[in-house]
Design a protein around this motif. Structure first.
Motif, PDB file in Angstrom:
ATOM      1  N   PRO A   2       0.797  -1.224   0.000  1.00 11.23           N
ATOM      2  CA  PRO A   2       0.000   0.000   0.000  1.00 11.23           C
ATOM      3  C   PRO A   2       0.834   1.281   0.000  1.00 11.23           C
ATOM      4  N   LEU A   3       1.977   1.282   0.692  1.00  9.66           N
ATOM      5  CA  LEU A   3       2.806   2.489   0.705  1.00  9.66           C
ATOM      6  C   LEU A   3       3.459   2.709  -0.659  1.00  9.66           C
ATOM      7  N   PHE A   4       4.003   1.667  -1.269  1.00  9.88           N
ATOM      8  CA  PHE A   4       4.650   1.833  -2.567  1.00  9.88           C
ATOM      9  C   PHE A   4       3.621   2.168  -3.645  1.00  9.88           C
ATOM     10  N   GLN A   5       2.428   1.596  -3.548  1.00 10.66           N
ATOM     11  CA  GLN A   5       1.358   1.948  -4.476  1.00 10.66           C
ATOM     12  C   GLN A   5       0.980   3.423  -4.325  1.00 10.66           C
ATOM     13  N   ALA A   6       0.873   3.888  -3.086  1.00  7.56           N
ATOM     14  CA  ALA A   6       0.521   5.298  -2.846  1.00  7.56           C
ATOM     15  C   ALA A   6       1.614   6.229  -3.353  1.00  7.56           C
ATOM     16  N   LEU A   7       2.878   5.859  -3.166  1.00 12.20           N
ATOM     17  CA  LEU A   7       3.972   6.694  -3.663  1.00 12.20           C
ATOM     18  C   LEU A   7       3.947   6.771  -5.190  1.00 12.20           C
ATOM     19  N   ALA A   8       3.701   5.633  -5.832  1.00 17.68           N
ATOM     20  CA  ALA A   8       3.697   5.608  -7.290  1.00 17.68           C
ATOM     21  C   ALA A   8       2.497   6.342  -7.871  1.00 17.68           C
ATOM     22  N   ALA A   9       1.356   6.270  -7.182  1.00 13.65           N
ATOM     23  CA  ALA A   9       0.126   6.866  -7.705  1.00 13.65           C
ATOM     24  C   ALA A   9      -0.101   8.295  -7.226  1.00 13.65           C
ATOM     25  N   ASN A  10       0.827   8.804  -6.396  1.00 14.73           N
ATOM     26  CA  ASN A  10       0.694  10.158  -5.846  1.00 14.73           C
ATOM     27  C   ASN A  10      -0.583  10.335  -5.029  1.00 14.73           C
ATOM     28  N   THR A  11      -0.970   9.294  -4.299  1.00  7.93           N
ATOM     29  CA  THR A  11      -2.115   9.407  -3.402  1.00  7.93           C
ATOM     30  C   THR A  11      -1.634   9.823  -2.013  1.00  7.93           C
ATOM     31  N   PRO A  12      -2.480  10.509  -1.235  1.00 11.02           N
ATOM     32  CA  PRO A  12      -1.998  11.159  -0.016  1.00 11.02           C
ATOM     33  C   PRO A  12      -2.065  10.331   1.257  1.00 11.02           C
ATOM     34  N   HIS A  13      -2.522   9.085   1.159  1.00 12.34           N
ATOM     35  CA  HIS A  13      -2.715   8.338   2.401  1.00 12.34           C
ATOM     36  C   HIS A  13      -2.677   6.841   2.112  1.00 12.34           C
ATOM     37  N   CYS A  14      -2.177   6.075   3.067  1.00 12.97           N
ATOM     38  CA  CYS A  14      -2.326   4.625   3.041  1.00 12.97           C
ATOM     39  C   CYS A  14      -2.338   4.117   4.474  1.00 12.97           C
ATOM     40  N   THR A  15      -2.787   2.890   4.648  1.00 13.95           N
ATOM     41  CA  THR A  15      -2.856   2.267   5.966  1.00 13.95           C
ATOM     42  C   THR A  15      -2.160   0.924   5.908  1.00 13.95           C
ATOM     43  N   LEU A  16      -1.311   0.656   6.890  1.00 11.16           N
ATOM     44  CA  LEU A  16      -0.514  -0.566   6.941  1.00 11.16           C
ATOM     45  C   LEU A  16      -0.864  -1.392   8.165  1.00 11.16           C
ATOM     46  N   ARG A  17      -0.768  -2.692   8.045  1.00  5.72           N
ATOM     47  CA  ARG A  17      -0.943  -3.568   9.207  1.00  5.72           C
ATOM     48  C   ARG A  17       0.202  -3.342  10.179  1.00  5.72           C
ATOM     49  N   ALA A  18      -0.147  -3.158  11.452  1.00  2.47           N
ATOM     50  CA  ALA A  18       0.891  -2.866  12.438  1.00  2.47           C
ATOM     51  C   ALA A  18       0.877  -3.833  13.615  1.00  2.47           C
ATOM     52  N   GLY A  19       0.028  -4.852  13.575  1.00  5.55           N
ATOM     53  CA  GLY A  19      -0.059  -5.807  14.662  1.00  5.55           C
ATOM     54  C   GLY A  19      -1.511  -6.199  14.870  1.00  5.55           C
ATOM     55  N   PRO A  20      -1.782  -7.139  15.776  1.00  4.36           N
ATOM     56  CA  PRO A  20      -3.156  -7.569  16.014  1.00  4.36           C
ATOM     57  C   PRO A  20      -4.046  -6.399  16.452  1.00  4.36           C
ATOM     58  N   GLY A  21      -5.036  -6.079  15.637  1.00  4.21           N
ATOM     59  CA  GLY A  21      -5.949  -4.993  15.971  1.00  4.21           C
ATOM     60  C   GLY A  21      -5.343  -3.609  15.902  1.00  4.21           C
ATOM     61  N   ARG A  22      -4.191  -3.478  15.248  1.00  3.68           N
ATOM     62  CA  ARG A  22      -3.525  -2.169  15.162  1.00  3.68           C
ATOM     63  C   ARG A  22      -3.160  -1.885  13.710  1.00  3.68           C
ATOM     64  N   VAL A  23      -3.223  -0.605  13.344  1.00  5.47           N
ATOM     65  CA  VAL A  23      -2.824  -0.181  12.008  1.00  5.47           C
ATOM     66  C   VAL A  23      -1.944   1.053  12.116  1.00  5.47           C
ATOM     67  N   LEU A  24      -1.165   1.263  11.064  1.00  6.15           N
ATOM     68  CA  LEU A  24      -0.297   2.439  10.979  1.00  6.15           C
ATOM     69  C   LEU A  24      -0.825   3.308   9.842  1.00  6.15           C
ATOM     70  N   ASP A  25      -1.352   4.472  10.170  1.00  6.47           N
ATOM     71  CA  ASP A  25      -1.782   5.420   9.157  1.00  6.47           C
ATOM     72  C   ASP A  25      -0.569   6.211   8.668  1.00  6.47           C
ATOM     73  N   VAL A  26      -0.446   6.336   7.359  1.00  7.90           N
ATOM     74  CA  VAL A  26       0.669   7.061   6.747  1.00  7.90           C
ATOM     75  C   VAL A  26       0.095   8.171   5.868  1.00  7.90           C
ATOM     76  N   GLU A  27       0.334   9.401   6.283  1.00  9.14           N
ATOM     77  CA  GLU A  27      -0.047  10.558   5.465  1.00  9.14           C
ATOM     78  C   GLU A  27       1.161  10.954   4.624  1.00  9.14           C
ATOM     79  N   ILE A  28       0.918  11.246   3.348  1.00 10.90           N
ATOM     80  CA  ILE A  28       2.010  11.498   2.412  1.00 10.90           C
ATOM     81  C   ILE A  28       1.818  12.868   1.756  1.00 10.90           C
ATOM     82  N   VAL A  29       2.812  13.720   1.907  1.00  8.50           N
ATOM     83  CA  VAL A  29       2.838  14.969   1.164  1.00  8.50           C
ATOM     84  C   VAL A  29       3.875  14.798   0.063  1.00  8.50           C
ATOM     85  N   HIS A  30       3.421  14.690  -1.165  1.00  9.01           N
ATOM     86  CA  HIS A  30       4.327  14.429  -2.261  1.00  9.01           C
ATOM     87  C   HIS A  30       5.094  15.674  -2.663  1.00  9.01           C
ATOM     88  N   GLY A  31       6.415  15.519  -2.827  1.00 13.13           N
ATOM     89  CA  GLY A  31       7.238  16.655  -3.189  1.00 13.13           C
ATOM     90  C   GLY A  31       7.129  17.021  -4.652  1.00 13.13           C
TER      91      GLY A  31
END
Length: 258
Positions: free
Chosen positions: A229-258
């Motif tokens: 999801p992060l590499f897809q968001a970087l390639a597509a210039n989308t501003p957000h993705c969410t990653l699995r971070a553990g049981p019942g936990r996620v890591l939200d990633v906000e992206i400001v593209h340069g």
């Protein structure tokens, strides 16, 4: 609490997508690479070592070197975080089968490559890197936890950190318990600078589904697919993705593209 980082360089390798430029072309234009190699050939290693290195090491070193080149950073100066769910399950399967049937026939080279930090060891030797190298495994949260570790190192004083994520195919009985197909690797040079996409990370309770998009279709069954999801968001210039971070936990990633 939030963590931040700037992406200075990206490396990527998946079946049919032998590099970050190929990933960008696939995501943005649907362009496929003809006659793509079936295995990376990491130029960091001498030819003999390159041929003997296991697939997991080959993909890790290939994307790591590509990210450093894109960032115009000297590999030997960067602390590194190597994130892999399994290390190399093909070698683990070989070790288990050989120890069960003929213990005195274990290959010293296979034994040498069986440790989870083998890729980090090859990298530090090949690059001449004296900076700290960390190996991380956290099941399907491995990529998110590796990203957190790299950003914590930035927050505590590192100027830049190399993050490398990778997994290879599993074989034998282990493939039924922990299936993984093909090769997948991604690397990021992260810094505290302002040259490149800016990430802001925050943890929360929640769940996330399977990765979607063009890159996910290339590596849908690899153990490191939670990184996509992060590499897809970087390639597509989308501003957000969410990653699995553990049981019942996620890591939200906000992206400001340069």
């Amino acid at each position: 609490m939030t963590l931040t980082a700037t992406i200075e360089g990206v490396g990527f390798w998946a079946p049919g997508v032998p590099g970050w430029d190929a990933a960008l072309a696939l995501v943005r234009d649907g362009t496929h690479v003809d006659n793509a190699p079936s295995r990376p050939s990491p130029q960091l290693l001498p030819p003999n070592e390159r041929r003997r290195a296991p697939d997991s090491v080959a993909v890790a070193l290939d994307v790591a070197l590509a990210a450093c080149a894109a960032a115009e950073r000297d590999p030997k100066t960067l602390p590194s975080v190597f994130a892999s769910m399994h290390g190399d399950l093909a070698i683990t399967d070989y070790m288990c089968a050989t120890l069960a049937s003929q213990p005195d026939a274990v290959s010293p080279i296979k034994f040498h490559n069986s440790v989870h930090n083998a890729a980090a060891g090859y990298w530090t030797i090949g690059a001449g890197a004296m900076a700290p190298a960390t190996s991380v495994s956290a099941y399907d949260a491995t990529f998110a936890q590796g990203l957190i570790e790299a950003c914590v190192q930035l927050a505590t004083g590192a100027e830049a950190v190399l993050l490398v994520a990778f997994d290879a195919a599993s074989t034998g009985p282990l493939a039924r318990a922990q299936p993984s197909e093909g090769l997948l690797g991604g690397a990021l040079v992260l810094s505290r600078g302002d040259r490149g996409p800016r990430l802001t990370l925050s943890l929360r309770d929640g769940t996330v589904g399977e990765p979607e998009g063009a890159l996910a279709q290339c590596a849908a069954h690899n153990a490191m697919r939670p990184m996509l999801p992060l590499f897809q968001a970087l390639a597509a210039n989308t501003p957000h993705c969410t990653l699995r971070a553990g049981p019942g936990r996620v890591l939200d990633v906000e992206i400001v593209h340069g």
